[in-house]
Design a protein around this motif. Structure first.
Motif, PDB file in Angstrom:
ATOM      1  N   MET A  66       1.096  -1.235  -0.540  1.00  0.00           N
ATOM      2  CA  MET A  66       0.060  -0.090   0.276  1.00  0.00           C
ATOM      3  C   MET A  66       0.593   1.551   0.126  1.00  0.00           C
ATOM      4  N   THR A  67       0.779   2.162  -0.905  1.00  0.00           N
ATOM      5  CA  THR A  67       1.055   3.113  -1.212  1.00  0.00           C
ATOM      6  C   THR A  67       0.590   4.497   0.250  1.00  0.00           C
ATOM      7  N   ALA A  68       1.743   4.808   0.877  1.00  0.00           N
ATOM      8  CA  ALA A  68       1.174   5.681   1.949  1.00  0.00           C
ATOM      9  C   ALA A  68       2.417   6.927   1.489  1.00  0.00           C
ATOM     10  N   THR A  69       1.899   8.448   2.352  1.00  0.00           N
ATOM     11  CA  THR A  69       2.431   9.156   2.975  1.00  0.00           C
ATOM     12  C   THR A  69       2.127   9.587   4.027  1.00  0.00           C
ATOM     13  N   ALA A  70       1.148   9.120   4.491  1.00  0.00           N
ATOM     14  CA  ALA A  70       0.996   9.580   6.500  1.00  0.00           C
ATOM     15  C   ALA A  70       1.569   8.290   7.011  1.00  0.00           C
ATOM     16  N   PHE A  71       2.905   8.723   7.164  1.00  0.00           N
ATOM     17  CA  PHE A  71       4.779   7.289   7.859  1.00  0.00           C
ATOM     18  C   PHE A  71       4.910   8.417   8.396  1.00  0.00           C
ATOM     19  N   VAL A 125       2.144   4.273  10.963  1.00  0.00           N
ATOM     20  CA  VAL A 125       1.635   4.907   9.596  1.00  0.00           C
ATOM     21  C   VAL A 125      -0.286   4.771   9.744  1.00  0.00           C
ATOM     22  N   SER A 126      -0.551   5.554   9.587  1.00  0.00           N
ATOM     23  CA  SER A 126      -1.893   5.619   9.129  1.00  0.00           C
ATOM     24  C   SER A 126      -2.494   5.053   8.077  1.00  0.00           C
ATOM     25  N   VAL A 127      -3.311   4.283   8.331  1.00  0.00           N
ATOM     26  CA  VAL A 127      -4.413   3.465   7.746  1.00  0.00           C
ATOM     27  C   VAL A 127      -5.565   3.472   7.106  1.00  0.00           C
ATOM     28  N   ARG A 128      -5.879   3.421   6.268  1.00  0.00           N
ATOM     29  CA  ARG A 128      -8.448   3.781   6.063  1.00  0.00           C
ATOM     30  C   ARG A 128      -8.443   2.276   6.671  1.00  0.00           C
ATOM     31  N   GLU A 129      -9.216   2.847   7.604  1.00  0.00           N
ATOM     32  CA  GLU A 129     -10.441   1.649   8.525  1.00  0.00           C
ATOM     33  C   GLU A 129     -10.645   0.817   7.611  1.00  0.00           C
ATOM     34  N   SER A 150      -9.370  -0.540   5.080  1.00  0.00           N
ATOM     35  CA  SER A 150      -8.390  -1.522   3.432  1.00  0.00           C
ATOM     36  C   SER A 150      -8.020  -2.888   3.407  1.00  0.00           C
ATOM     37  N   ARG A 151      -7.280  -3.065   2.521  1.00  0.00           N
ATOM     38  CA  ARG A 151      -7.061  -4.264   2.617  1.00  0.00           C
ATOM     39  C   ARG A 151      -5.559  -4.663   3.891  1.00  0.00           C
ATOM     40  N   MET A 152      -5.178  -2.859   3.302  1.00  0.00           N
ATOM     41  CA  MET A 152      -3.724  -3.438   4.943  1.00  0.00           C
ATOM     42  C   MET A 152      -3.691  -3.216   5.760  1.00  0.00           C
ATOM     43  N   ARG A 194       0.799   2.380  -8.930  1.00  0.00           N
ATOM     44  CA  ARG A 194       0.369   0.568  -9.252  1.00  0.00           C
ATOM     45  C   ARG A 194      -0.225  -0.221  -7.675  1.00  0.00           C
ATOM     46  N   PHE A 195       0.672   1.074  -6.881  1.00  0.00           N
ATOM     47  CA  PHE A 195       0.033   0.248  -5.054  1.00  0.00           C
ATOM     48  C   PHE A 195      -0.878   1.747  -4.276  1.00  0.00           C
ATOM     49  N   SER A 196      -1.360   2.289  -4.965  1.00  0.00           N
ATOM     50  CA  SER A 196      -2.853   2.847  -4.802  1.00  0.00           C
ATOM     51  C   SER A 196      -3.598   2.848  -5.481  1.00  0.00           C
ATOM     52  N   LYS A 220      -7.190   1.464  -6.228  1.00  0.00           N
ATOM     53  CA  LYS A 220      -8.403   1.164  -5.195  1.00  0.00           C
ATOM     54  C   LYS A 220      -8.832  -0.004  -6.111  1.00  0.00           C
ATOM     55  N   ASN A 221      -9.229  -0.223  -4.556  1.00  0.00           N
ATOM     56  CA  ASN A 221     -10.388  -2.299  -4.936  1.00  0.00           C
ATOM     57  C   ASN A 221      -9.363  -2.917  -5.213  1.00  0.00           C
ATOM     58  N   ARG A 222      -8.286  -3.558  -5.405  1.00  0.00           N
ATOM     59  CA  ARG A 222      -7.631  -4.648  -6.031  1.00  0.00           C
ATOM     60  C   ARG A 222      -7.658  -5.778  -5.676  1.00  0.00           C
ATOM     61  N   ILE A 223      -7.879  -6.516  -6.102  1.00  0.00           N
ATOM     62  CA  ILE A 223      -8.691  -8.246  -5.466  1.00  0.00           C
ATOM     63  C   ILE A 223      -7.260  -8.369  -4.796  1.00  0.00           C
TER      64      ILE A 223
HETATM   65  C1  LIG Z   1       0.627   9.923  -2.503  1.00  0.00           C
HETATM   66  C2  LIG Z   1      -0.616   8.698  -1.667  1.00  0.00           C
HETATM   67  C3  LIG Z   1      -0.908   8.414  -1.012  1.00  0.00           C
HETATM   68  C4  LIG Z   1      -1.552   7.609   0.353  1.00  0.00           C
HETATM   69  N1  LIG Z   1      -1.370   7.508   1.345  1.00  0.00           N
HETATM   70  C5  LIG Z   1      -2.055   6.462   2.566  1.00  0.00           C
HETATM   71  C6  LIG Z   1      -1.635   6.868   3.641  1.00  0.00           C
HETATM   72  O1  LIG Z   1      -0.943   6.836   4.288  1.00  0.00           O
HETATM   73  N2  LIG Z   1      -2.910   5.577   4.173  1.00  0.00           N
HETATM   74  C7  LIG Z   1      -4.030   5.288   3.501  1.00  0.00           C
HETATM   75  O2  LIG Z   1      -4.232   4.459   4.343  1.00  0.00           O
HETATM   76  N3  LIG Z   1      -4.045   5.121   2.220  1.00  0.00           N
HETATM   77  C8  LIG Z   1      -2.923   6.024   1.768  1.00  0.00           C
HETATM   78  N4  LIG Z   1      -3.193   5.863   0.143  1.00  0.00           N
HETATM   79  C9  LIG Z   1      -4.875   5.611  -0.011  1.00  0.00           C
HETATM   80  C10 LIG Z   1      -3.680   3.838  -0.891  1.00  0.00           C
HETATM   81  O3  LIG Z   1      -2.479   3.586  -1.057  1.00  0.00           O
HETATM   82  C11 LIG Z   1      -5.031   2.979  -1.635  1.00  0.00           C
HETATM   83  O4  LIG Z   1      -5.959   3.344  -0.965  1.00  0.00           O
HETATM   84  C12 LIG Z   1      -4.750   1.504  -1.102  1.00  0.00           C
HETATM   85  O5  LIG Z   1      -3.577   1.089  -1.609  1.00  0.00           O
HETATM   86  C13 LIG Z   1      -6.430   0.843  -2.115  1.00  0.00           C
HETATM   87  O6  LIG Z   1      -6.255  -0.038  -1.581  1.00  0.00           O
HETATM   88  P1  LIG Z   1      -7.541   0.006  -1.455  1.00  0.00           P
HETATM   89  O7  LIG Z   1      -8.944  -0.854  -2.274  1.00  0.00           O
HETATM   90  O8  LIG Z   1      -7.817  -1.387  -0.198  1.00  0.00           O
HETATM   91  O9  LIG Z   1      -7.807   1.742  -0.149  1.00  0.00           O
HETATM   92  C14 LIG Z   1      -2.315   6.757  -0.019  1.00  0.00           C
HETATM   93  C15 LIG Z   1      -2.587   7.158  -1.813  1.00  0.00           C
HETATM   94  C16 LIG Z   1      -1.388   7.801  -2.574  1.00  0.00           C
HETATM   95  C17 LIG Z   1      -1.883   8.548  -4.004  1.00  0.00           C
END
Ligand SMILES: Cc1cc2nc3c(=O)[nH]c(=O)nc-3n(C[C@H](O)[C@H](O)[C@H](O)COP(=O)(O)O)c2cc1C
Length: 181
Positions: A50-55, A67-71, A73-75, A100-102, A104-107
């Motif tokens: 999972m791509t993240a900036t909240a780290f 790291v902050s991950v969306r409740e 989400s797969r991660m 590619r790792f951001s 949405k809705n990847r299986i």
């Molecule tokens: C630049 C960028 C930064 C992101 N940072 C976060 C993050 O810090 N935490 C998070 O939960 N999702 C973050 N995302 C979104 C996740 O990468 C994305 O929702 C996830 O890979 C898609 O899977 P999901 O469908 O299970 O949410 C970011 C996306 C982008 C493009």
């Protein structure tokens, strides 16, 4: 009806609260490094990224990161059952990895890892991405619900800085950026 001044104030703030667009716009001005969080489905299952900036770095002694991950989400779901994970700090030439790792809705992430150079972390079993500026392996210390995200604090088990002079991949105002010379 509110009973106390504190309740009145909370409601006022809520009523006049910042809109999602205003909040997003303000936070988009905070330039951030971009990382790839990875973990392997237990036991010895598929890799997920999972791509993240909240780290961020949290503590030096002991070494902790967050790291902050969306409740939901797969991660988030994976880290709920897999305490071991890794972080690869992406380099400026790794925009495609971030892209590619951001999605949405990847299986499945199987194909996403298929043509990516990586090694499996010895302590976490999670993929460490080749060409990253730094890699860290972590074990979850705590999970805290925070709004629509989960704050995952990890103890850093290993940290390494492969040789190389590449600059960082940054994210600013909704776009990937490279640092100027
Ligand atoms: C630049 C960028 C930064 C992101 N940072 C976060 C993050 O810090 N935490 C998070 O939960 N999702 C973050 N995302 C979104 C996740 O990468 C994305 O929702 C996830 O890979 C898609 O899977 P999901 O469908 O299970 O949410 C970011 C996306 C982008 C493009």
């Amino acid at each position: 009806m509110p009973n106390t001044r504190a309740e009145t104030r909370a409601e006022t703030l809520h009523a006049e609260g910042v809109s999602e667009d205003e909040f997003r716009a303000a936070m988009s001005r905070l330039a951030a490094g971009v990382v790839l969080v990875t973990a392997q489905e237990p036991p010895f299952g598929e890799d997920v990224g999972m791509t993240a900036t909240a780290f961020m770095s949290v503590s030096l002694d002991p070494p902790l990161v967050l790291v902050s991950v969306r409740e939901g989400s797969r991660m988030d779901d994976l880290l709920d059952e897999q305490p071991l994970w890794a972080v690869s700090v992406l380099a400026e030439h790794q925009r495609q990895v971030a892209g590619r790792f951001s999605m949405k809705n990847r299986i499945s992430d199987r194909l996403l890892f298929a043509d990516l150079p990586y090694v499996r972390g010895e302590l976490s079993g999670a993929p460490l991405i080749g060409g990253a500026l730094a890699t860290l392996e972590c074990r979850t210390e705590s999970r805290t619900a925070a709004g629509d995200h989960t704050l995952v604090v990890g103890r850093v088990l290993s940290a390494s800085v492969p040789p190389g002079e590449a600059g960082p991949l940054a994210y600013f105002r909704g776009r990937y950026r490279q640092l100027g010379a």
